[in-house]
Scaffold this motif. Structure first.
Motif, PDB file in Angstrom:
ATOM      1  N   GLY A   1       0.833  -1.196   0.000  1.00 39.41           N
ATOM      2  CA  GLY A   1       0.000   0.000   0.000  1.00 39.41           C
ATOM      3  C   GLY A   1       0.863   1.238   0.000  1.00 39.41           C
ATOM      4  N   LEU A   2       0.382   2.275  -0.659  1.00 37.02           N
ATOM      5  CA  LEU A   2       1.199   3.468  -0.866  1.00 37.02           C
ATOM      6  C   LEU A   2       0.460   4.719  -0.442  1.00 37.02           C
ATOM      7  CD1 LEU A   2       3.449   4.326  -3.844  1.00 37.02           C
ATOM      8  CD2 LEU A   2       1.565   5.876  -3.362  1.00 37.02           C
ATOM      9  N   PHE A   3       1.133   5.563   0.360  1.00 38.41           N
ATOM     10  CA  PHE A   3       0.687   6.926   0.599  1.00 38.41           C
ATOM     11  C   PHE A   3       1.666   7.859  -0.109  1.00 38.41           C
ATOM     12  CE2 PHE A   3      -1.290   5.359   4.715  1.00 38.41           C
ATOM     13  CZ  PHE A   3      -2.584   5.452   4.237  1.00 38.41           C
ATOM     14  N   VAL A   4       1.128   8.832  -0.820  1.00 37.64           N
ATOM     15  CA  VAL A   4       1.949   9.703  -1.655  1.00 37.64           C
ATOM     16  C   VAL A   4       2.874  10.561  -0.808  1.00 37.64           C
ATOM     17  CG1 VAL A   4       0.248  11.577  -1.719  1.00 37.64           C
ATOM     18  CG2 VAL A   4       1.841  11.276  -3.644  1.00 37.64           C
ATOM     19  N   GLU A   5       4.042  10.891  -1.377  1.00 44.43           N
ATOM     20  CA  GLU A   5       5.009  11.775  -0.726  1.00 44.43           C
ATOM     21  C   GLU A   5       5.354  12.923  -1.665  1.00 44.43           C
ATOM     22  OE1 GLU A   5       8.389   9.736   1.300  1.00 44.43           O
ATOM     23  OE2 GLU A   5       7.570   7.968   0.290  1.00 44.43           O
ATOM     24  N   ALA A   6       5.599  14.102  -1.083  1.00 44.27           N
ATOM     25  CA  ALA A   6       6.096  15.216  -1.882  1.00 44.27           C
ATOM     26  C   ALA A   6       7.461  14.833  -2.452  1.00 44.27           C
ATOM     27  CB  ALA A   6       6.212  16.470  -1.027  1.00 44.27           C
ATOM     28  N   ASP A   7       7.689  15.137  -3.725  1.00 48.64           N
ATOM     29  CA  ASP A   7       8.898  14.634  -4.380  1.00 48.64           C
ATOM     30  C   ASP A   7       9.208  15.503  -5.597  1.00 48.64           C
ATOM     31  OD1 ASP A   7      10.919  13.125  -5.568  1.00 48.64           O
ATOM     32  OD2 ASP A   7       9.526  11.654  -6.408  1.00 48.64           O
ATOM     33  N   ARG A   8      10.271  16.269  -5.526  1.00 46.73           N
ATOM     34  CA  ARG A   8      10.638  17.145  -6.631  1.00 46.73           C
ATOM     35  C   ARG A   8      11.031  16.355  -7.882  1.00 46.73           C
ATOM     36  NH1 ARG A   8      12.041  22.191  -8.131  1.00 46.73           N
ATOM     37  NH2 ARG A   8      13.807  22.424  -9.542  1.00 46.73           N
ATOM     38  N   LEU A   9      11.720  15.233  -7.715  1.00 47.60           N
ATOM     39  CA  LEU A   9      12.114  14.450  -8.877  1.00 47.60           C
ATOM     40  C   LEU A   9      10.887  13.906  -9.609  1.00 47.60           C
ATOM     41  CD1 LEU A   9      15.195  12.437  -7.536  1.00 47.60           C
ATOM     42  CD2 LEU A   9      15.195  14.420  -9.059  1.00 47.60           C
ATOM     43  N   GLY A  10       9.920  13.409  -8.846  1.00 47.96           N
ATOM     44  CA  GLY A  10       8.700  12.925  -9.472  1.00 47.96           C
ATOM     45  C   GLY A  10       7.927  14.036 -10.149  1.00 47.96           C
TER      46      GLY A  10
END
Length: 311
Positions: free
Chosen positions: A258-267
């Motif tokens: 299961g995944l909770f989104v993370e802030a990510d500049r590369l993405g």
């Protein structure tokens, strides 16, 4: 700043849409490493509704919801070199504790934002960050799909799903989209190689032997195991939905996460690049002014995302 206060949508109680109200708040000041963004558009996500009702990620009210922002930099904090006032940016405020997009101004880490490509207006840019990063982190970083991968996306016409189909296609994967009857043509137009009408058929009616299933609707975990090959992966947007299938998944040699989104500049940079190339196009089903945030959260819109707009 010449503007000391701002309009924002806040709530003093948990509950239905009627708890949302327009208030006047101080404009936040960017601290070291942060930027203050004048919000042109902010999108509505299902997690906004869930937190309005329960406060599960954000705690007790009062609070200002929203994580997706597209706008222009108003001011920068000490040490910020990436942006200057006037730059057009978009991004996701750090999830879950960085909420505050339902307002005329929002503050967040400079590296939570990327330059907005000119190919996207602010409304469409705001529709992308949380949903797009969820799809990117699920498919590219977790499932590691690529050329030749066989992938299924459930909820393929939804906010996350419609971006996931395009991201998977851009990676050279063969994509099967799962949606309702009314949205099958929409999903095909996104680039899906095949579609399944979940109202009329079981997911196992797909060819099977899939490398990955992204359960963006978080409703098909059990059926997904029937179409994954040993060594495949099931990624859900709601981790708790996987508990009933974990034992079966292990027996089938399927990884279930299961995944909770993370802030990510590369993405975000990768999403912006795809958008600039025309390979990732957010669909906006409806727009509402900030003052109608309650209506926006209640709307049963068509495929894609609902977006709040600010003058």
């Amino acid at each position: 700043m010449s503007v000391a206060t701002m309009r924002a949508v806040s709530q003093d109680d948990l509950g239905g849409p009627d708890v949302l109200k327009v208030v006047t708040l101080p404009v936040p000041e960017p601290r070291m490493g942060e930027v203050l963004v004048r919000v042109h558009a902010a999108s509505v996500n299902p997690v906004d509704v869930h937190n309005r009702q329960t406060g599960v990620f954000v705690g007790a009210p009062p609070f200002v919801l929203g994580w997706d922002v597209s706008g222009t930099v108003e001011a920068v904090g000490a040490g910020v070199t990436l942006y200057r006032p006037g730059d057009a940016v978009f991004g996701m405020l750090p999830f879950p504790h960085g909420h505050g997009a339902y307002a005329e101004y929002a503050v967040g880490p400079a590296r939570a934002f990327v330059p907005k490509p000119p190919e996207l207006d602010h409304v469409h840019a705001a529709a992308m960050p949380l949903a797009g990063l969820t799809a990117w982190q699920a498919l590219v970083e977790t499932a590691r799909i690529g050329e030749g991968s066989r992938v299924m996306v459930t909820g393929a016409s939804g906010g996350v799903g419609h971006l996931a189909v395009q991201i998977a296609a851009s990676r050279g994967a063969t994509v099967i989209g799962v949606a309702s009857t009314a949205n099958l043509d929409f999903v095909r137009a996104l680039g899906a190689d095949g579609v399944i009408d979940y109202t009329a058929a079981d997911l196992s009616d797909a060819a099977g032997d899939l490398d990955a299933v992204f359960d963006a609707s978080a409703r098909h975990a059990a059926q997904a195991l029937d179409v994954l090959k040993p060594g495949g992966i099931l990624v859900s947007t709601l981790p708790h939905t996987l508990a009933p299938v974990e034992e079966d998944a292990a027996a089938r040699r399927v990884r279930a996460v299961g995944l909770f989104v993370e802030a990510d500049r590369l993405g975000m940079t990768a999403l912006a690049d795809l958008a600039a190339e025309g390979r990732l196009v957010p669909t906006v089903a409806a727009t509402f002014p900030l003052e109608q945030a309650a209506a926006a959260q209640s709307a049963v819109a068509g495929p894609g995302k609902t977006v709040l707009t600010l003058a």
